[in-house]
Each structure stands twice: as C-alpha cells, then as structure tokens.
Design a protein around this motif. Sequence first.
Motif, PDB file in Angstrom:
ATOM      1  N   ILE A   8      -3.070   3.962  -2.442  1.00 57.05           N
ATOM      2  CA  ILE A   8      -3.121   2.981  -3.526  1.00 57.05           C
ATOM      3  C   ILE A   8      -2.863   1.616  -2.891  1.00 57.05           C
ATOM      4  O   ILE A   8      -1.756   1.342  -2.405  1.00 57.05           O
ATOM      5  CB  ILE A   8      -2.083   3.268  -4.618  1.00 57.05           C
ATOM      6  N   SER A   9      -3.887   0.798  -2.874  1.00 56.93           N
ATOM      7  CA  SER A   9      -3.776  -0.538  -2.274  1.00 56.93           C
ATOM      8  C   SER A   9      -3.352  -1.546  -3.335  1.00 56.93           C
ATOM      9  O   SER A   9      -3.824  -1.484  -4.468  1.00 56.93           O
ATOM     10  CB  SER A   9      -5.116  -0.948  -1.668  1.00 56.93           C
ATOM     11  N   GLY A  10      -2.491  -2.467  -2.949  1.00 56.50           N
ATOM     12  CA  GLY A  10      -2.034  -3.454  -3.926  1.00 56.50           C
ATOM     13  C   GLY A  10      -1.374  -2.784  -5.118  1.00 56.50           C
ATOM     14  O   GLY A  10      -1.716  -3.058  -6.268  1.00 56.50           O
ATOM     15  N   THR A  11      -0.433  -1.911  -4.850  1.00 55.67           N
ATOM     16  CA  THR A  11       0.205  -1.104  -5.889  1.00 55.67           C
ATOM     17  C   THR A  11       0.804  -1.977  -6.988  1.00 55.67           C
ATOM     18  O   THR A  11       1.454  -2.987  -6.715  1.00 55.67           O
ATOM     19  CB  THR A  11       1.289  -0.212  -5.275  1.00 55.67           C
ATOM     20  N   GLN A  12       0.580  -1.536  -8.211  1.00 58.32           N
ATOM     21  CA  GLN A  12       1.117  -2.238  -9.357  1.00 58.32           C
ATOM     22  C   GLN A  12       2.178  -1.404 -10.050  1.00 58.32           C
ATOM     23  O   GLN A  12       2.226  -0.180  -9.885  1.00 58.32           O
ATOM     24  CB  GLN A  12      -0.002  -2.586 -10.330  1.00 58.32           C
ATOM     25  N   ALA A  13       2.992  -2.064 -10.843  1.00 55.46           N
ATOM     26  CA  ALA A  13       4.057  -1.373 -11.563  1.00 55.46           C
ATOM     27  C   ALA A  13       3.489  -0.252 -12.426  1.00 55.46           C
ATOM     28  O   ALA A  13       4.111   0.804 -12.584  1.00 55.46           O
ATOM     29  CB  ALA A  13       4.841  -2.362 -12.413  1.00 55.46           C
ATOM     30  N   MET A  14       2.302  -0.438 -12.974  1.00 54.14           N
ATOM     31  CA  MET A  14       1.692   0.573 -13.831  1.00 54.14           C
ATOM     32  C   MET A  14       1.285   1.827 -13.073  1.00 54.14           C
ATOM     33  O   MET A  14       0.936   2.839 -13.694  1.00 54.14           O
ATOM     34  CB  MET A  14       0.451   0.000 -14.518  1.00 54.14           C
ATOM     35  N   ASP A  15       1.321   1.783 -11.738  1.00 50.85           N
ATOM     36  CA  ASP A  15       0.945   2.953 -10.938  1.00 50.85           C
ATOM     37  C   ASP A  15       2.114   3.907 -10.740  1.00 50.85           C
ATOM     38  O   ASP A  15       1.945   4.990 -10.160  1.00 50.85           O
ATOM     39  CB  ASP A  15       0.423   2.502  -9.564  1.00 50.85           C
TER      40      ASP A  15
ATOM     41  N   VAL B 258     -11.342   4.359 -13.133  1.00 50.31           N
ATOM     42  CA  VAL B 258     -10.202   4.343 -12.210  1.00 50.31           C
ATOM     43  C   VAL B 258     -10.321   3.115 -11.312  1.00 50.31           C
ATOM     44  O   VAL B 258     -11.368   2.885 -10.714  1.00 50.31           O
ATOM     45  CB  VAL B 258     -10.154   5.627 -11.368  1.00 50.31           C
ATOM     46  N   PRO B 259      -9.261   2.324 -11.212  1.00 49.16           N
ATOM     47  CA  PRO B 259      -9.329   1.087 -10.428  1.00 49.16           C
ATOM     48  C   PRO B 259      -9.691   1.329  -8.962  1.00 49.16           C
ATOM     49  O   PRO B 259      -9.354   2.366  -8.385  1.00 49.16           O
ATOM     50  CB  PRO B 259      -7.908   0.522 -10.544  1.00 49.16           C
ATOM     51  N   GLU B 260     -10.342   0.353  -8.358  1.00 45.20           N
ATOM     52  CA  GLU B 260     -10.786   0.463  -6.966  1.00 45.20           C
ATOM     53  C   GLU B 260      -9.631   0.567  -5.980  1.00 45.20           C
ATOM     54  O   GLU B 260      -9.831   0.992  -4.837  1.00 45.20           O
ATOM     55  CB  GLU B 260     -11.648  -0.750  -6.608  1.00 45.20           C
ATOM     56  N   ARG B 261      -8.434   0.203  -6.410  1.00 43.24           N
ATOM     57  CA  ARG B 261      -7.304   0.273  -5.486  1.00 43.24           C
ATOM     58  C   ARG B 261      -6.920   1.716  -5.154  1.00 43.24           C
ATOM     59  O   ARG B 261      -6.159   1.955  -4.223  1.00 43.24           O
ATOM     60  CB  ARG B 261      -6.088  -0.480  -6.047  1.00 43.24           C
TER      61      ARG B 261
ATOM     62  N   ASN C 204     -12.521  20.584  -0.847  1.00 44.73           N
ATOM     63  CA  ASN C 204     -12.558  19.372  -1.657  1.00 44.73           C
ATOM     64  C   ASN C 204     -11.220  19.215  -2.356  1.00 44.73           C
ATOM     65  O   ASN C 204     -10.728  20.158  -2.971  1.00 44.73           O
ATOM     66  CB  ASN C 204     -13.676  19.453  -2.702  1.00 44.73           C
ATOM     67  N   VAL C 205     -10.634  18.040  -2.252  1.00 47.51           N
ATOM     68  CA  VAL C 205      -9.321  17.778  -2.838  1.00 47.51           C
ATOM     69  C   VAL C 205      -9.455  16.769  -3.977  1.00 47.51           C
ATOM     70  O   VAL C 205     -10.204  15.790  -3.882  1.00 47.51           O
ATOM     71  CB  VAL C 205      -8.341  17.241  -1.772  1.00 47.51           C
ATOM     72  N   CYS C 206      -8.722  17.031  -5.040  1.00 50.02           N
ATOM     73  CA  CYS C 206      -8.638  16.108  -6.173  1.00 50.02           C
ATOM     74  C   CYS C 206      -7.210  15.592  -6.281  1.00 50.02           C
ATOM     75  O   CYS C 206      -6.275  16.238  -5.801  1.00 50.02           O
ATOM     76  CB  CYS C 206      -8.982  16.825  -7.487  1.00 50.02           C
ATOM     77  N   TRP C 207      -7.066  14.476  -6.916  1.00 58.39           N
ATOM     78  CA  TRP C 207      -5.750  13.897  -7.176  1.00 58.39           C
ATOM     79  C   TRP C 207      -5.626  13.546  -8.655  1.00 58.39           C
ATOM     80  O   TRP C 207      -6.558  13.004  -9.267  1.00 58.39           O
ATOM     81  CB  TRP C 207      -5.542  12.630  -6.347  1.00 58.39           C
ATOM     82  N   TYR C 208      -4.464  13.860  -9.219  1.00 61.88           N
ATOM     83  CA  TYR C 208      -4.184  13.577 -10.618  1.00 61.88           C
ATOM     84  C   TYR C 208      -2.938  12.711 -10.723  1.00 61.88           C
ATOM     85  O   TYR C 208      -1.969  12.912  -9.994  1.00 61.88           O
ATOM     86  CB  TYR C 208      -3.984  14.866 -11.413  1.00 61.88           C
ATOM     87  N   GLN C 209      -2.990  11.784 -11.655  1.00 64.92           N
ATOM     88  CA  GLN C 209      -1.851  10.923 -11.965  1.00 64.92           C
ATOM     89  C   GLN C 209      -1.254  11.385 -13.287  1.00 64.92           C
ATOM     90  O   GLN C 209      -1.988  11.607 -14.253  1.00 64.92           O
ATOM     91  CB  GLN C 209      -2.310   9.475 -12.103  1.00 64.92           C
ATOM     92  N   GLN C 210       0.061  11.534 -13.320  1.00 67.38           N
ATOM     93  CA  GLN C 210       0.716  11.907 -14.570  1.00 67.38           C
ATOM     94  C   GLN C 210       1.885  10.967 -14.823  1.00 67.38           C
ATOM     95  O   GLN C 210       2.884  10.986 -14.106  1.00 67.38           O
ATOM     96  CB  GLN C 210       1.207  13.355 -14.538  1.00 67.38           C
TER      97      GLN C 210
ATOM     98  N   THR D 179       0.826  -1.206   0.000  1.00 71.70           N
ATOM     99  CA  THR D 179       0.000   0.000   0.000  1.00 71.70           C
ATOM    100  C   THR D 179       0.860   1.255   0.000  1.00 71.70           C
ATOM    101  O   THR D 179       1.778   1.378   0.811  1.00 71.70           O
ATOM    102  CB  THR D 179      -0.927   0.023   1.222  1.00 71.70           C
ATOM    103  N   ALA D 180       0.550   2.146  -0.921  1.00 66.47           N
ATOM    104  CA  ALA D 180       1.245   3.421  -1.000  1.00 66.47           C
ATOM    105  C   ALA D 180       0.329   4.537  -0.504  1.00 66.47           C
ATOM    106  O   ALA D 180      -0.868   4.555  -0.841  1.00 66.47           O
ATOM    107  CB  ALA D 180       1.652   3.723  -2.438  1.00 66.47           C
ATOM    108  N   SER D 181       0.881   5.424   0.305  1.00 70.41           N
ATOM    109  CA  SER D 181       0.130   6.576   0.798  1.00 70.41           C
ATOM    110  C   SER D 181       0.879   7.851   0.450  1.00 70.41           C
ATOM    111  O   SER D 181       2.059   7.983   0.763  1.00 70.41           O
ATOM    112  CB  SER D 181      -0.068   6.484   2.313  1.00 70.41           C
ATOM    113  N   ILE D 182       0.171   8.763  -0.187  1.00 71.59           N
ATOM    114  CA  ILE D 182       0.741  10.058  -0.575  1.00 71.59           C
ATOM    115  C   ILE D 182      -0.071  11.144   0.105  1.00 71.59           C
ATOM    116  O   ILE D 182      -1.294  11.179  -0.030  1.00 71.59           O
ATOM    117  CB  ILE D 182       0.709  10.232  -2.100  1.00 71.59           C
ATOM    118  N   THR D 183       0.615  12.010   0.835  1.00 65.34           N
ATOM    119  CA  THR D 183      -0.079  13.041   1.594  1.00 65.34           C
ATOM    120  C   THR D 183      -0.014  14.398   0.911  1.00 65.34           C
ATOM    121  O   THR D 183       0.873  14.668   0.090  1.00 65.34           O
ATOM    122  CB  THR D 183       0.501  13.165   3.008  1.00 65.34           C
ATOM    123  N   CYS D 184      -0.957  15.224   1.295  1.00 66.92           N
ATOM    124  CA  CYS D 184      -1.064  16.595   0.787  1.00 66.92           C
ATOM    125  C   CYS D 184      -1.515  17.444   1.968  1.00 66.92           C
ATOM    126  O   CYS D 184      -2.580  17.157   2.552  1.00 66.92           O
ATOM    127  CB  CYS D 184      -2.064  16.629  -0.347  1.00 66.92           C
TER     128      CYS D 184
END
Lengths: 122, 106
Positions: free
Chosen positions: B74-81, B57-60, B31-37, B17-22
């Motif tokens: 991000i639970s069960g982090t995958q290489a694609m993440d 967007v995957p449930e993880r 209200n906070v949004c998150w973007y993946q690039q 599990t990965a956790s990213i804080t803001c």
Amino acid sequence: EVQLVESGGGLVQPGGSLRLSCAASGFTFSSYWMHWVRQAPGQGLVWVSRINTDGSSTKYGDSVKGRFTISRDNAKKTLYLQMNSLTVEDTAVYYCARVDCSDGGSCFFDYWGQGTLVTVSS
Amino acid sequence: SYELTQPPSVSVSPGQTASITCSADNLGNKNVCWYQQKSGQSPVLVIYQNNKRPSGVPERFSGSNSGNTATLTISGTQAMDEADYYCQAWDRDTAVFGGGTKLTVL
C-alpha cells in the motif's frame, strides 16, 4: 446491484442444530459457485464449505465435515448451511460469498454477505 | 493441509508504504488474492490474481507473488487503510486464508 443477505443465526445450545440461509439478488445465482466462510470472535477467516452451480458437488472443511451440509435452491436464489451437532468452537459470524472465476481462470471471492452470528452456548 | 502465514501486525506512518507478506511453500505457483476487512464489516477484495485490482480499489494498492512469498503493498498509506488484511489461495477447490495482518496507521 449484487446482494447477499444471510439469516438464521442465533443462540443455540451445544449439540443443537441451526440452518443458515443466504438470499441472493442482482445476479444470475445459478451460474456461480457459492461458499460459506466463518470468523470466530476476534479471529481470522476460515473457509467452511462450497457448492457448485447445480448443487451436485459439495466440499467441506475438516472441522465441519460430517456435521454441516451445504445446499442451494436456484429457483429461490438461496444458499443454505445446515449445521448439526454444534459445539462452542462453531461460534462465529458466518458469511456467504460468491466466487467469480471469469477473469483468466483465476477465482476470487468478489461479493460477501454481511454475515450472521451463530453463538453456541449453554 | 496448505497453510498461509502472515505477520500478525504491521505499522506504518501516514503517507508511507506498507508491505504485508503472505508465505507458503511454492506460493508463487498459485494465484493469491487479498481482502481488506475493516472493523465490524465484511471482507472486501482488494487484489486478485496476485496483482490485479478490482474496479474501485485505489491505485495505491498493489500485489506481487514470487517464490514462497506474496506481498500486498500500500503506497501512500492513508488512515482509511487501517484494517485487517487476509491473503487467500486455493488448494484444489478449497479456499485457504492466511491468519490475517492488522495494519495500524500511526
């Protein structure tokens, strides 16, 4: 399918001008606020400007205020960014992005263009 | 001006599990949004309104926001993440982005 396609980027000398365009398709362009966001090489996202649906209200980030002008042509489904007095600090990929505020009043960038690179250099 | 603070980097092993804080003052009131690039690509919305996932967007991917900190998990982090992740909030009608967090999947 929603599409945002930017164009107009390129190499420009310091002090020069450039106009970016963002052609929209696949949605009712005139119903959405639109924004420009930029990203300098290797850096993070920085909000640049926004415009409301009919173009009557605009806002700018402090770093571009007085130099950049956002506008839109709803008939042509196109968003613009006129950039004047460019400096090397303006070098970045410029993205246009659509904002959706339909879900419970919370707003978010739901679609982004592919970006256009602006390089300011002598 | 309102500022959002993110750690520059986070590392995680595949499947973990990965956790990213803001963080920001009273961020829980916004209200906070998150973007993946991903490298060379445009940002993609992964979380909006603190904890909602857009279609596709995957449930993880999940989010939370309380007090001064919003968290992307991000639970069960995958290489694609593996990507850069940016939080975003609104200051009046101005968008504010965090500095971004590079997620490395080791």
